[in-house]
Design a protein around this motif. Structure first.
Motif, PDB file in Angstrom:
ATOM      1  N   GLN A   4       4.593 -15.965  -3.990  1.00 33.86           N
ATOM      2  CA  GLN A   4       4.271 -14.706  -3.821  1.00 33.86           C
ATOM      3  C   GLN A   4       3.013 -14.345  -2.852  1.00 33.86           C
ATOM      4  OE1 GLN A   4       3.838 -12.243  -7.443  1.00 33.86           O
ATOM      5  NE2 GLN A   4       5.071 -13.868  -8.590  1.00 33.86           N
ATOM      6  N   LEU A   5       2.286 -15.240  -2.740  1.00 31.95           N
ATOM      7  CA  LEU A   5       1.077 -15.379  -1.903  1.00 31.95           C
ATOM      8  C   LEU A   5       1.591 -15.749  -0.521  1.00 31.95           C
ATOM      9  CD1 LEU A   5      -1.943 -14.667  -1.193  1.00 31.95           C
ATOM     10  CD2 LEU A   5      -2.468 -17.158  -1.988  1.00 31.95           C
ATOM     11  N   GLU A   7       4.338 -15.272   0.692  1.00 32.84           N
ATOM     12  CA  GLU A   7       5.329 -14.304   1.168  1.00 32.84           C
ATOM     13  C   GLU A   7       4.502 -13.041   2.116  1.00 32.84           C
ATOM     14  OE1 GLU A   7       8.588 -10.954  -0.095  1.00 32.84           O
ATOM     15  OE2 GLU A   7       8.581 -12.778  -1.072  1.00 32.84           O
ATOM     16  N   LYS A   8       3.208 -12.852   1.164  1.00 37.15           N
ATOM     17  CA  LYS A   8       2.515 -11.825   1.552  1.00 37.15           C
ATOM     18  C   LYS A   8       1.506 -12.234   2.945  1.00 37.15           C
ATOM     19  CE  LYS A   8       2.007  -9.470  -2.928  1.00 37.15           C
ATOM     20  NZ  LYS A   8       1.887  -7.970  -2.949  1.00 37.15           N
ATOM     21  N   GLU A   9       1.361 -13.569   2.803  1.00 39.83           N
ATOM     22  CA  GLU A   9       0.315 -14.127   3.917  1.00 39.83           C
ATOM     23  C   GLU A   9       1.255 -14.510   5.139  1.00 39.83           C
ATOM     24  OE1 GLU A   9      -3.453 -14.698   4.524  1.00 39.83           O
ATOM     25  OE2 GLU A   9      -2.945 -13.041   3.377  1.00 39.83           O
ATOM     26  N   SER A  62      -3.220  -8.448  -6.611  1.00 41.22           N
ATOM     27  CA  SER A  62      -3.913  -8.409  -5.355  1.00 41.22           C
ATOM     28  C   SER A  62      -4.556  -9.801  -5.022  1.00 41.22           C
ATOM     29  CB  SER A  62      -4.861  -7.389  -5.417  1.00 41.22           C
ATOM     30  OG  SER A  62      -5.644  -7.307  -6.634  1.00 41.22           O
ATOM     31  N   TYR A  63      -5.028  -9.769  -3.915  1.00 40.28           N
ATOM     32  CA  TYR A  63      -5.697 -11.098  -3.552  1.00 40.28           C
ATOM     33  C   TYR A  63      -7.000 -10.689  -2.377  1.00 40.28           C
ATOM     34  CZ  TYR A  63      -2.798 -11.335   0.496  1.00 40.28           C
ATOM     35  OH  TYR A  63      -2.004 -11.208   1.640  1.00 40.28           O
TER      36      TYR A  63
END
Length: 76
Positions: A4-5, A7-9, A62-63
């Motif tokens: 998931q991270l 993909e977001k990054e 979130s991150y």
């Protein structure tokens, strides 16, 4: 939650090691996790785990990026 991270990054992480975590009970559990992602780079993740009867997978809520090993892991 690594996928998931990534993909977001828009990038992949060769290193992805949790080094510290805190929890917060809500209608489920929020996990605040400090993750080493390579070199001297760390990220703080907020991961949500639903209640058992909901049978949901962990989700990256979130991150925060650009963290260091010594940055305090705080609720966000």
């Amino acid at each position: 939650v690594k996928a998931q991270l990534e993909e977001k990054e828009g990038k992949s992480f060769d290193v992805f090691t949790a080094v510290e975590f805190k929890t917060q009970l809500v209608a489920g559990t929020n996990y605040f996790i400090k993750v080493h992602v390579g070199n001297d780079e760390f990220m703080h993740l907020r991961v949500f785990k639903s209640l058992p009867h909901e049978n949901e997978q962990l989700s990256l809520h979130s991150y925060q990026g650009r963290k260091t090993k010594h940055d305090e892991l705080a609720y966000f």
